[in-house]
Every structure is written in structure tokens, then in C-alpha cells.
Scaffold this motif. Structure first.
Motif, PDB file in Angstrom:
ATOM      1  N   GLY A   1    -122.276   3.956 -41.514  1.00 59.75           N
ATOM      2  CA  GLY A   1    -123.465   5.099 -40.979  1.00 59.75           C
ATOM      3  C   GLY A   1    -124.562   4.737 -40.014  1.00 59.75           C
ATOM      4  O   GLY A   1    -124.576   3.323 -39.928  1.00 59.75           O
TER       5      GLY A   1
ATOM      6  N   LEU B   1    -133.917  -7.200 -31.382  1.00 56.57           N
ATOM      7  CA  LEU B   1    -133.008  -5.963 -30.710  1.00 56.57           C
ATOM      8  C   LEU B   1    -133.888  -4.928 -30.475  1.00 56.57           C
ATOM      9  O   LEU B   1    -134.803  -4.940 -31.358  1.00 56.57           O
ATOM     10  CB  LEU B   1    -131.965  -5.680 -31.151  1.00 56.57           C
TER      11      LEU B   1
ATOM     12  N   PHE C   1    -128.192   7.788 -33.502  1.00 61.05           N
ATOM     13  CA  PHE C   1    -127.208   8.271 -34.626  1.00 61.05           C
ATOM     14  C   PHE C   1    -125.840   8.630 -33.705  1.00 61.05           C
ATOM     15  O   PHE C   1    -125.342   9.714 -33.938  1.00 61.05           O
ATOM     16  CB  PHE C   1    -127.647   9.535 -35.391  1.00 61.05           C
TER      17      PHE C   1
ATOM     18  N   ASN D   1    -131.651   8.463 -45.057  1.00 60.52           N
ATOM     19  CA  ASN D   1    -132.111   7.938 -44.017  1.00 60.52           C
ATOM     20  C   ASN D   1    -133.022   9.021 -43.198  1.00 60.52           C
ATOM     21  O   ASN D   1    -132.495   9.804 -42.690  1.00 60.52           O
ATOM     22  CB  ASN D   1    -131.108   7.397 -43.027  1.00 60.52           C
TER      23      ASN D   1
ATOM     24  N   VAL E   1    -134.166  -5.637 -46.083  1.00 54.87           N
ATOM     25  CA  VAL E   1    -133.419  -5.840 -44.863  1.00 54.87           C
ATOM     26  C   VAL E   1    -134.443  -5.711 -43.876  1.00 54.87           C
ATOM     27  O   VAL E   1    -135.409  -4.893 -43.614  1.00 54.87           O
ATOM     28  CB  VAL E   1    -132.591  -4.467 -44.732  1.00 54.87           C
ATOM     29  N   GLY E   2    -134.210  -6.655 -42.812  1.00 53.82           N
ATOM     30  CA  GLY E   2    -135.158  -6.793 -41.750  1.00 53.82           C
ATOM     31  C   GLY E   2    -135.515  -8.171 -41.268  1.00 53.82           C
ATOM     32  O   GLY E   2    -136.424  -8.926 -42.109  1.00 53.82           O
ATOM     33  N   GLY E   3    -134.919  -8.789 -40.491  1.00 54.80           N
ATOM     34  CA  GLY E   3    -135.438 -10.171 -40.000  1.00 54.80           C
ATOM     35  C   GLY E   3    -134.879 -11.194 -41.095  1.00 54.80           C
ATOM     36  O   GLY E   3    -135.130 -12.173 -41.106  1.00 54.80           O
TER      37      GLY E   3
ATOM     38  N   TYR F   1    -128.244  -7.161 -40.071  1.00 52.76           N
ATOM     39  CA  TYR F   1    -127.686  -6.694 -38.544  1.00 52.76           C
ATOM     40  C   TYR F   1    -128.088  -7.523 -37.519  1.00 52.76           C
ATOM     41  O   TYR F   1    -127.027  -8.145 -37.081  1.00 52.76           O
ATOM     42  CB  TYR F   1    -128.081  -5.152 -38.322  1.00 52.76           C
ATOM     43  N   THR F   2    -129.260  -7.646 -37.063  1.00 58.46           N
ATOM     44  CA  THR F   2    -129.429  -8.504 -36.130  1.00 58.46           C
ATOM     45  C   THR F   2    -129.070  -9.906 -36.126  1.00 58.46           C
ATOM     46  O   THR F   2    -128.418 -10.433 -34.950  1.00 58.46           O
ATOM     47  CB  THR F   2    -130.908  -8.411 -35.611  1.00 58.46           C
TER      48      THR F   2
END
Ligand SMILES: Cc1cc2nc3c(=O)[nH]c(=O)nc-3n(C[C@H](O)[C@H](O)[C@H](O)COP(=O)(O)O)c2cc1C
Length: 341
Positions: free
Chosen positions: A87, A111, A117, A177, A295-297, A318-319
Motif C-alpha cells: 500500500g 528522496l 497514493f 495512514n 521507520v525513517g532514515g 524504504y529510502t
């Protein structure tokens, strides 16, 4: 090796590079291939974590947005990820914002995205999740849900309720979300007034499926604390800290370049400090039986370890996948083994 590949990827439009990457990930997920690849990437048994009544083979998972349509779940498992949050899925398919909508900030290992979405909609995604659910060996799969862009805010709870009912029997957990910066008005749903009834609507449909809420890093600690304390009184499983930020402080990238990119959510290395702080803050506010997903960095095993020390039970990224490539989870597992030994 990935340095060479990234040198080519860097020249490509970031969204095209993502599609090429997804094709490779899908290949890694083919029967036969995935078992072979997983032999080289799997975590040590000591990394296993119980959470939400589920057994995670390691704390390391893929954050929402990477596999929006549940096409790469088994490939991501093959590459060493033990949970995948697919998602954000909306009730109806939608194409998202016009391109260009994904940008690399190379010097910042970051990024900026304003995807909005883009996804195949709940019917198509459910079909793929049904197939994955039947597999004897698979990662833990969550679905991250959001409203369609054209759904009025006053009707947003209906979208979330519909999604929760649609996915309850095909996922291991669900994430509400209300923190993406790229759907106009979505973050308004993150205030207690809107969020509490919305969460109650989802909980009513989710049955026994654990429900988490993903929060924004851009509210003040005071605002977030007030919301988290209210969420802690509901039967949620936990909170994900955090989504992308609209802040642009402390970046190496030149202001003129940032200006030319325009709006969007920033992810990657510059988000690490705020995300770590929020993990710590939220952990202190939640009762023990609710978890925090950090999550984040997150870029390394040491980052995973730091998030765990701040109170995260699970960690997503993710990044770092974009910058380090398909070996990122394997590298993290090796670093965690070094830290543990
Ligand atoms: C291109 C892109 C698309 C994203 N899409 C979503 C999304 O659909 N839903 C969501 O909850 N988060 C989304 N995110 C946010 C990530 O899940 C994550 O919270 C954020 O990127 C911080 O993690 P990172 O620094 O490891 O990338 C997206 C991030 C990126 C970079």
C-alpha cells in the motif's frame, strides 16, 4: 556491485528506476529462485521477534509505498525482509499525482516524493494477497490503507471502513495512514477529533487483525502526545513512527534545487533524528502491550539497534533500499549479528 548499478540508475528517472528494480524483485520472488536467494539473505535465528501475536523472523521490514500493489512481496522476502507493508491502497484505483513526482537528493541520501497514493485499488491488491496467503512460507504481510483523493474528508471514515472489511481476512496487520503529505487534507484526519472515530470504525471491521496508526513527524511533540494518549485508550496494536516530512531543514542539497523540486514528503537519512525521537516519545506514552514500529532514515544494523533501544519492536525502511540496493537487508542482518556477538 550495486555501486555500478546505481551509477546507471542515477541517470534514470527515479520512478523508471523503481519499475526496473521491481522487475528484478519480482524475479527474485519466483518459486525456486526465492528459496535459493533467501539462503544468502536470511537473518540469524536470534533476530526473531514475537509481536502482535505473530512471529517475525527478524525486526526488519519494508515500509509502505515501496510495494504499493503487492507485486513484490515474495521477492522482498527472498532479499531478507521479514515483513512487507503493502500500500497505501485506496478503495478505487487511482493514478496519483502527475509526474515528475519522485526526486533523489543524492548528497543527503534522501528522496522527495509526491506520488499521491497511485495504486491499483483494493480489488486488484486483494487478489494478489489471497495468492500470497496460500503460500506455506511467506513473510508477515500488512496492508496500509488510505482514502481516495476524491473522497471528501467528511466521508473519509467510510473509505477506511470499506478497506478494513475488504482486507481483514487476507492480511496479518493493517495500518491506518492519515499522515501522508501528498493527499490534500489527509493530515487533518490525524487530529484526535477525526482520528478517534476513524480508528473505531476500522477496529469494528478488522476483527482480530491488529490495527496500527502511522503518524506524521511534522506535528509538535505536544500535539502528537495528545493524540497518542487518546489512541492508547483504544484497542490498537501500536503506532508507526513515522511518515515522510514536509520539513527541509539541515539539508546539504542547495535551496534552489529544493525549490525547483517543489512540494512532497522527504524521506531517508535527514529523517533519522526526528523518527528516532518520535519512537522514544511514543514508546513512553503507550502501554507495554502496544508496540512501536520505527521507520525513517534507517540505513544500517546500527540504526536498527538504536531504534530498538529507543523502544521500537520492529523497524522498516524504504529510502535505504534505493541507495544501497537489494543487498540492504542482508547487510543489516550481518551488522545485527556483529552487534549481538
Ligand atoms: C516514494 C515513496 C512513496 C511512499 N508511499 C507511501 C505510502 O503510500 N504510504 C505510506 O504510509 N508511506 C509511504 N511512504 C513513506 C515510507 O513508508 C516511510 O514512512 C518513509 O519513507 C520513511 O522511511 P525511509 O526513510 O526509510 O524511506 C513513501 C515513501 C516514499 C519514498
Amino acid at each position: 556491485m550495486y555501486r555500478l548499478v546505481f551509477a546507471v540508475f542515477k541517470k534514470m528517472n527515479p520512478e523508471t528506476a523503481h519499475h526496473v528494480g521491481m522487475a528484478v524483485i519480482r524475479f527474485c520472488g519466483l518459486p525456486g529462485v526465492r528459496q535459493l536467494v533467501r539462503q544468502f539473505t536470511k537473518p540469524a535465528p536470534s533476530e526473531a521477534v514475537p509481536a502482535m501475536g505473530l512471529s517475525f523472523a527478524s525486526p526488519v521490514g519494508v515500509a509502505a509505498g515501496f510495494d504499493k500493489n503487492a507485486e513484490g512481496v515474495m521477492g522482498l522476502w527472498a532479499l531478507g525482509f521479514d515483513h512487507v507493508e503493502v500500500g497505501t491502497v485506496t478503495p478505487k484505483p487511482q493514478s496519483g499525482n502527475p509526474a515528475p513526482r519522485l526526486f533523489r537528493l543524492l548528497q543527503d541520501r534522501a528522496l522527495i516524493n509526491r506520488m499521491g497514493f497511485n495504486n491499483d485499488g483494493m480489488v486488484a491488491v486483494r487478489r494478489r494477497l489471497e495468492k500470497i496467503r496460500r503460500l506455506p512460507i511467506r513473510p508477515i504481510v500488512g496492508v496500509n490503507i488510505g482514502k481516495n483523493r476524491d473522497t471528501e474528508l467528511s466521508k473519509a471514515a467510510d473509505d477506511y471502513r470499506t478497506l478494513a472489511a475488504h482486507f481483514a481476512d487476507v492480511v496479518d496487520y493493517m495500518v491506518i495512514n492519515v499522515s501522508s503529505p501528498n493527499t490534500p487534507g489527509l493530515r487533518d484526519l490525524g487530529t484526535a477529533k477525526h482520528l478517534i472515530p476513524l480508528v473505531q470504525a476500522v477496529l469494528a471491521e478488522a476483527g482480530d487483525v491488529p490495527v496500527l496508526v502511522k503518524i506524521s513527524p511534522d506535528a509538535t511533540d505536544k500535539q502528537l502526545s495528545a493524540v497518542v494518549k487518546k489512541l492508547a485508550t483504544l484497542k490498537i496494536a501500536g503506532i508507526i513512527t513515522a511518515n515522510t516530512t514536509t520539513a527541509r531543514q539541515h539539508l546539504v542539497t542547495a535551496p534552489a534545487e529544493l525549490e525547483s523540486i517543489g512540494d512532497g514528503g522527504l524521506s531517508g537519512h535527514p529523517l533519522a533524528t526526528r523518527s528516532q525521537e518520535l519512537t522514544h516519545l511514543v514508546r513512553q506514552l503507550l502501554p507495554e502491550d502496544m508496540l512501536v514500529i520505527g521507520v525513517g532514515g534507517v540505513e544500517s544494523g546500527w540504526d536498527v539497534h538504536r531504534r530498538q533501544l529507543a523502544g521500537a519492536t520492529l523497524v522498516q525502511l524504504y529510502t535505504a533500499f534505493v541507495y544501497q540496493g537489494p543487498g540492504v537487508a542482508r547487510a543489516i542482518h550481518r551488522q545485527l549479528a556483529d552487534i549481538g556477538s
